[in-house]
Design an enzyme around this catalytic site. Structure first.
Site, PDB file in Angstrom:
ATOM      1  N   SER A   1       0.837  -1.189   0.000  1.00 30.55           N
ATOM      2  CA  SER A   1       0.000   0.000   0.000  1.00 30.55           C
ATOM      3  C   SER A   1       0.883   1.256   0.000  1.00 30.55           C
ATOM      4  O   SER A   1       1.700   1.417  -0.909  1.00 30.55           O
ATOM      5  CB  SER A   1      -0.964  -0.051   1.195  1.00 30.55           C
TER       6      SER A   1
ATOM      7  N   ASP B   1      -9.482  -5.672  -4.667  1.00 32.81           N
ATOM      8  CA  ASP B   1      -9.067  -4.523  -3.869  1.00 32.81           C
ATOM      9  C   ASP B   1      -9.866  -3.286  -4.282  1.00 32.81           C
ATOM     10  O   ASP B   1      -9.823  -2.880  -5.441  1.00 32.81           O
ATOM     11  CB  ASP B   1      -7.575  -4.295  -4.084  1.00 32.81           C
TER      12      ASP B   1
ATOM     13  N   HIS C   1      -7.282  -6.084  -0.594  1.00 39.03           N
ATOM     14  CA  HIS C   1      -6.169  -5.156  -0.392  1.00 39.03           C
ATOM     15  C   HIS C   1      -5.047  -5.766   0.452  1.00 39.03           C
ATOM     16  O   HIS C   1      -3.873  -5.443   0.253  1.00 39.03           O
ATOM     17  CB  HIS C   1      -6.678  -3.876   0.271  1.00 39.03           C
TER      18      HIS C   1
END
Length: 291
Positions: free
Chosen positions: A116, A226, A258
Protein backbone atom coordinates in the site's frame (compact mmCIF):
# COMPACT_ATOMS: atom_id res chain seq x y z
CA UNK A 1 -5.29 -14.56 18.37
CA UNK A 2 -3.03 -14.77 15.30
CA UNK A 3 -2.03 -18.28 14.29
CA UNK A 4 0.77 -19.04 11.79
CA UNK A 5 -0.34 -19.76 8.22
CA UNK A 6 -0.01 -23.37 7.12
CA UNK A 7 2.63 -22.38 4.58
CA UNK A 8 5.01 -21.13 7.29
CA UNK A 9 7.48 -23.49 8.98
CA UNK A 10 8.58 -21.92 12.31
CA UNK A 11 11.26 -24.57 12.74
CA UNK A 12 13.09 -23.26 9.67
CA UNK A 13 13.92 -19.80 11.05
CA UNK A 14 14.54 -17.78 14.20
CA UNK A 15 13.32 -14.30 15.16
CA UNK A 16 15.30 -11.58 16.89
CA UNK A 17 14.36 -8.16 18.23
CA UNK A 18 16.38 -5.41 16.55
CA UNK A 19 16.56 -1.64 16.54
CA UNK A 20 15.92 -0.15 13.11
CA UNK A 21 16.79 3.53 12.97
CA UNK A 22 14.56 5.13 15.58
CA UNK A 23 12.10 2.24 15.96
CA UNK A 24 11.87 -1.38 17.08
CA UNK A 25 11.76 -4.23 14.63
CA UNK A 26 12.11 -7.95 14.06
CA UNK A 27 14.73 -9.86 12.08
CA UNK A 28 13.40 -13.17 10.79
CA UNK A 29 16.43 -15.29 9.90
CA UNK A 30 16.33 -18.68 8.17
CA UNK A 31 18.48 -21.43 9.63
CA UNK A 32 21.72 -21.96 7.71
CA UNK A 33 24.69 -20.02 6.46
CA UNK A 34 23.27 -18.71 3.17
CA UNK A 35 23.90 -16.90 0.93
CA UNK A 36 20.31 -15.74 0.76
CA UNK A 37 18.28 -12.68 -0.22
CA UNK A 38 17.17 -10.19 2.40
CA UNK A 39 13.88 -8.30 2.34
CA UNK A 40 12.82 -5.12 4.13
CA UNK A 41 9.04 -4.92 4.58
CA UNK A 42 7.34 -1.51 4.49
CA UNK A 43 3.88 -1.30 6.06
CA UNK A 44 0.94 0.68 4.69
CA UNK A 45 -0.32 4.13 5.59
CA UNK A 46 -1.43 5.41 8.96
CA UNK A 47 -0.37 4.08 12.36
CA UNK A 48 0.97 0.59 11.69
CA UNK A 49 3.01 -1.85 13.72
CA UNK A 50 5.64 -4.11 12.17
CA UNK A 51 3.04 -6.84 11.47
CA UNK A 52 0.47 -4.46 9.94
CA UNK A 53 -2.00 -5.78 12.53
CA UNK A 54 -5.60 -5.48 11.32
CA UNK A 55 -8.10 -6.98 13.72
CA UNK A 56 -6.96 -10.58 14.33
CA UNK A 57 -4.79 -10.52 11.20
CA UNK A 58 -1.09 -9.80 10.67
CA UNK A 59 -0.43 -9.80 6.92
CA UNK A 60 3.19 -8.65 7.14
CA UNK A 61 3.93 -11.30 9.74
CA UNK A 62 2.37 -13.83 7.35
CA UNK A 63 4.67 -12.56 4.64
CA UNK A 64 7.78 -12.48 6.82
CA UNK A 65 7.23 -16.04 8.08
CA UNK A 66 6.30 -17.28 4.61
CA UNK A 67 9.40 -15.77 2.99
CA UNK A 68 11.70 -16.94 5.79
CA UNK A 69 10.32 -20.46 5.38
CA UNK A 70 11.38 -20.19 1.74
CA UNK A 71 14.91 -19.01 2.52
CA UNK A 72 14.78 -15.19 2.69
CA UNK A 73 15.92 -13.10 5.65
CA UNK A 74 13.32 -10.47 6.51
CA UNK A 75 13.27 -7.27 8.56
CA UNK A 76 10.01 -5.58 9.50
CA UNK A 77 9.64 -2.63 11.86
CA UNK A 78 7.11 -0.43 13.63
CA UNK A 79 6.40 2.84 11.85
CA UNK A 80 7.44 6.02 13.62
CA UNK A 81 4.51 8.19 14.70
CA UNK A 82 3.89 11.85 14.11
CA UNK A 83 6.26 12.39 11.19
CA UNK A 84 5.56 15.64 9.32
CA UNK A 85 6.06 14.07 5.86
CA UNK A 86 5.83 10.66 4.24
CA UNK A 87 9.56 10.82 3.55
CA UNK A 88 10.41 11.30 7.23
CA UNK A 89 7.83 8.69 8.24
CA UNK A 90 9.50 5.94 6.19
CA UNK A 91 12.84 6.72 4.60
CA UNK A 92 15.30 6.98 7.53
CA UNK A 93 14.17 3.75 9.19
CA UNK A 94 13.84 1.88 5.89
CA UNK A 95 17.40 2.86 4.96
CA UNK A 96 18.60 1.65 8.35
CA UNK A 97 16.80 -1.67 7.78
CA UNK A 98 18.47 -2.11 4.39
CA UNK A 99 21.88 -1.46 5.92
CA UNK A 100 21.15 -3.84 8.80
CA UNK A 101 20.43 -6.68 6.38
CA UNK A 102 23.39 -5.76 4.18
CA UNK A 103 25.75 -6.32 7.11
CA UNK A 104 24.50 -9.85 7.74
CA UNK A 105 27.01 -12.44 6.47
CA UNK A 106 24.17 -14.70 5.32
CA UNK A 107 22.64 -12.03 3.06
CA UNK A 108 24.07 -11.32 -0.39
CA UNK A 109 21.42 -8.91 -1.75
CA UNK A 110 18.65 -6.78 -0.24
CA UNK A 111 15.20 -6.01 -1.62
CA UNK A 112 12.34 -3.75 -0.57
CA UNK A 113 8.79 -5.09 -0.34
CA UNK A 114 6.21 -2.40 0.38
CA UNK A 115 2.48 -2.76 0.86
CA UNK A 116 0.00 0.00 0.00
CA UNK A 117 1.65 3.30 1.01
CA UNK A 118 4.74 1.24 1.79
CA UNK A 119 4.79 0.35 -1.90
CA UNK A 120 4.20 3.96 -2.87
CA UNK A 121 7.23 5.10 -0.85
CA UNK A 122 9.51 2.18 -1.82
CA UNK A 123 10.91 3.94 -4.92
CA UNK A 124 11.74 6.94 -2.74
CA UNK A 125 13.63 4.68 -0.34
CA UNK A 126 15.44 2.93 -3.20
CA UNK A 127 16.48 6.30 -4.64
CA UNK A 128 18.16 7.07 -1.30
CA UNK A 129 19.57 3.63 -0.44
CA UNK A 130 20.64 1.19 -3.20
CA UNK A 131 18.77 -2.13 -3.27
CA UNK A 132 18.71 -5.15 -5.56
CA UNK A 133 15.04 -4.73 -6.47
CA UNK A 134 11.55 -3.86 -5.26
CA UNK A 135 8.29 -5.71 -4.68
CA UNK A 136 5.26 -3.42 -4.72
CA UNK A 137 2.10 -4.93 -3.23
CA UNK A 138 -1.11 -2.98 -3.87
CA UNK A 139 1.00 0.17 -4.18
CA UNK A 140 -1.14 3.26 -4.66
CA UNK A 141 -0.28 5.57 -7.54
CA UNK A 142 -3.44 7.69 -7.76
CA UNK A 143 -3.02 10.93 -5.74
CA UNK A 144 -4.09 10.01 -2.21
CA UNK A 145 -6.66 12.78 -1.81
CA UNK A 146 -8.37 11.63 -4.99
CA UNK A 147 -8.28 8.01 -3.86
CA UNK A 148 -9.78 8.99 -0.50
CA UNK A 149 -12.85 10.43 -2.24
CA UNK A 150 -13.16 7.40 -4.52
CA UNK A 151 -12.98 4.97 -1.59
CA UNK A 152 -15.38 7.08 0.49
CA UNK A 153 -17.94 7.11 -2.33
CA UNK A 154 -17.60 3.34 -2.64
CA UNK A 155 -18.15 2.79 1.09
CA UNK A 156 -21.03 5.26 1.19
CA UNK A 157 -22.75 3.38 -1.64
CA UNK A 158 -23.58 0.53 0.74
CA UNK A 159 -24.08 2.56 3.91
CA UNK A 160 -20.67 1.96 5.50
CA UNK A 161 -20.10 5.64 6.35
CA UNK A 162 -21.85 7.81 8.98
CA UNK A 163 -24.20 10.50 7.69
CA UNK A 164 -22.30 13.50 6.41
CA UNK A 165 -18.90 11.81 6.46
CA UNK A 166 -18.63 11.69 2.67
CA UNK A 167 -19.21 15.44 2.47
CA UNK A 168 -16.41 15.96 5.00
CA UNK A 169 -14.01 13.80 2.99
CA UNK A 170 -14.84 15.65 -0.23
CA UNK A 171 -14.36 19.05 1.46
CA UNK A 172 -11.03 18.05 3.00
CA UNK A 173 -9.77 16.48 -0.24
CA UNK A 174 -10.68 19.62 -2.17
CA UNK A 175 -8.58 21.67 0.23
CA UNK A 176 -5.67 19.20 0.04
CA UNK A 177 -5.65 19.24 -3.75
CA UNK A 178 -6.36 22.91 -4.26
CA UNK A 179 -4.39 26.16 -4.36
CA UNK A 180 -5.42 27.22 -0.85
CA UNK A 181 -3.33 24.56 0.94
CA UNK A 182 -0.58 26.33 2.87
CA UNK A 183 1.98 25.13 5.43
CA UNK A 184 -0.12 26.89 8.07
CA UNK A 185 -3.38 25.11 7.18
CA UNK A 186 -4.60 23.34 10.36
CA UNK A 187 -4.33 19.56 10.28
CA UNK A 188 -7.88 19.36 11.63
CA UNK A 189 -9.11 20.71 8.28
CA UNK A 190 -7.25 18.09 6.26
CA UNK A 191 -7.72 14.42 5.39
CA UNK A 192 -6.88 11.90 8.11
CA UNK A 193 -5.60 14.69 10.35
CA UNK A 194 -2.26 14.66 8.51
CA UNK A 195 -0.45 18.03 8.69
CA UNK A 196 -0.21 20.33 5.69
CA UNK A 197 3.49 19.48 5.41
CA UNK A 198 2.54 15.84 4.76
CA UNK A 199 0.24 16.74 1.87
CA UNK A 200 2.62 19.29 0.38
CA UNK A 201 5.38 16.67 0.40
CA UNK A 202 3.08 14.19 -1.39
CA UNK A 203 2.34 16.75 -4.09
CA UNK A 204 6.03 16.80 -5.02
CA UNK A 205 6.39 13.02 -5.19
CA UNK A 206 5.51 10.88 -8.21
CA UNK A 207 6.05 7.21 -7.27
CA UNK A 208 5.77 5.91 -10.83
CA UNK A 209 8.24 8.40 -12.28
CA UNK A 210 10.62 7.78 -9.38
CA UNK A 211 10.43 4.02 -9.96
CA UNK A 212 10.94 4.44 -13.70
CA UNK A 213 14.19 6.30 -13.08
CA UNK A 214 15.62 3.48 -10.96
CA UNK A 215 17.75 0.80 -12.59
CA UNK A 216 16.38 -2.08 -10.49
CA UNK A 217 13.97 -4.91 -11.31
CA UNK A 218 10.46 -4.76 -9.91
CA UNK A 219 7.65 -7.17 -9.11
CA UNK A 220 4.26 -5.44 -8.88
CA UNK A 221 1.40 -7.40 -7.35
CA UNK A 222 -2.25 -6.33 -7.22
CA UNK A 223 -5.42 -7.85 -5.81
CA UNK A 224 -8.37 -8.02 -8.17
CA UNK A 225 -10.90 -7.53 -5.33
CA UNK A 226 -9.07 -4.52 -3.87
CA UNK A 227 -11.30 -1.43 -3.62
CA UNK A 228 -8.68 0.70 -1.85
CA UNK A 229 -5.91 0.40 -4.45
CA UNK A 230 -7.38 -0.72 -7.73
CA UNK A 231 -6.47 -2.24 -11.06
CA UNK A 232 -8.17 0.62 -12.94
CA UNK A 233 -6.92 3.64 -10.98
CA UNK A 234 -3.55 2.58 -9.57
CA UNK A 235 -2.16 -0.41 -11.42
CA UNK A 236 -2.99 1.31 -14.71
CA UNK A 237 -0.60 4.11 -13.76
CA UNK A 238 2.19 1.64 -12.95
CA UNK A 239 1.60 -0.20 -16.22
CA UNK A 240 1.71 2.99 -18.28
CA UNK A 241 4.75 4.47 -16.56
CA UNK A 242 6.79 1.27 -16.65
CA UNK A 243 5.65 -0.17 -19.97
CA UNK A 244 9.11 0.34 -21.47
CA UNK A 245 10.83 -1.73 -18.79
CA UNK A 246 11.54 -5.40 -19.55
CA UNK A 247 12.61 -5.97 -15.93
CA UNK A 248 9.19 -5.14 -14.46
CA UNK A 249 6.90 -8.10 -13.76
CA UNK A 250 3.24 -7.21 -13.09
CA UNK A 251 0.78 -9.81 -11.79
CA UNK A 252 -2.85 -9.56 -10.70
CA UNK A 253 -4.22 -12.03 -8.17
CA UNK A 254 -7.89 -11.83 -9.04
CA UNK A 255 -9.19 -13.43 -5.83
CA UNK A 256 -7.25 -11.16 -3.45
CA UNK A 257 -8.35 -8.05 -1.57
CA UNK A 258 -6.17 -5.16 -0.39
CA UNK A 259 -4.39 -7.27 2.24
CA UNK A 260 -4.01 -10.10 -0.28
CA UNK A 261 -6.52 -12.25 1.56
CA UNK A 262 -8.22 -14.56 -0.98
CA UNK A 263 -12.00 -14.71 -1.31
CA UNK A 264 -14.93 -14.75 -3.68
CA UNK A 265 -17.24 -12.00 -2.40
CA UNK A 266 -16.89 -8.28 -3.00
CA UNK A 267 -14.38 -6.95 -0.47
CA UNK A 268 -15.74 -4.94 2.47
CA UNK A 269 -13.91 -3.52 5.50
CA UNK A 270 -15.81 -5.65 8.02
CA UNK A 271 -14.28 -8.77 6.49
CA UNK A 272 -10.94 -7.83 8.06
CA UNK A 273 -12.45 -8.68 11.45
CA UNK A 274 -12.26 -12.38 10.55
CA UNK A 275 -8.96 -14.33 10.88
CA UNK A 276 -7.30 -14.73 7.50
CA UNK A 277 -3.85 -15.11 5.98
CA UNK A 278 -2.05 -13.65 3.01
CA UNK A 279 -2.57 -15.84 -0.02
CA UNK A 280 0.14 -18.49 -0.29
CA UNK A 281 0.31 -17.89 -4.04
CA UNK A 282 1.38 -14.29 -3.36
CA UNK A 283 4.11 -15.44 -0.96
CA UNK A 284 5.30 -18.01 -3.51
CA UNK A 285 5.36 -15.39 -6.28
CA UNK A 286 7.61 -13.15 -4.20
CA UNK A 287 9.89 -15.94 -2.97
CA UNK A 288 10.40 -17.26 -6.50
CA UNK A 289 11.04 -13.78 -7.91
CA UNK A 290 13.64 -13.05 -5.23
CA UNK A 291 15.72 -15.95 -6.46
Amino acid sequence: MWEPPEYADPSSFTEHEVTVGAVAGTLTLPVGAGPRPGVVLLAGGGPQDRDETTGPNKPLKDLAWGLASRGAAVVRFDKRAGAPTMAEEYVPDARAAVRLLATRPEVDRVFLAGHSMGGKVAPRVAAAEPVAGMVLLAADAQPMHEAAVRVARHLDSFGALPDGFLDTIVRQATLVGGPDLKPSTPAADLLFGFPASYWLDLRDYDPVATAAALDVPMLILQGGRDYQVTVDEDLARWRAGLAHRADVDIRVHDACDHLFFPGTEASRPEQYAHPQHMDEAVVDDIATWLQ
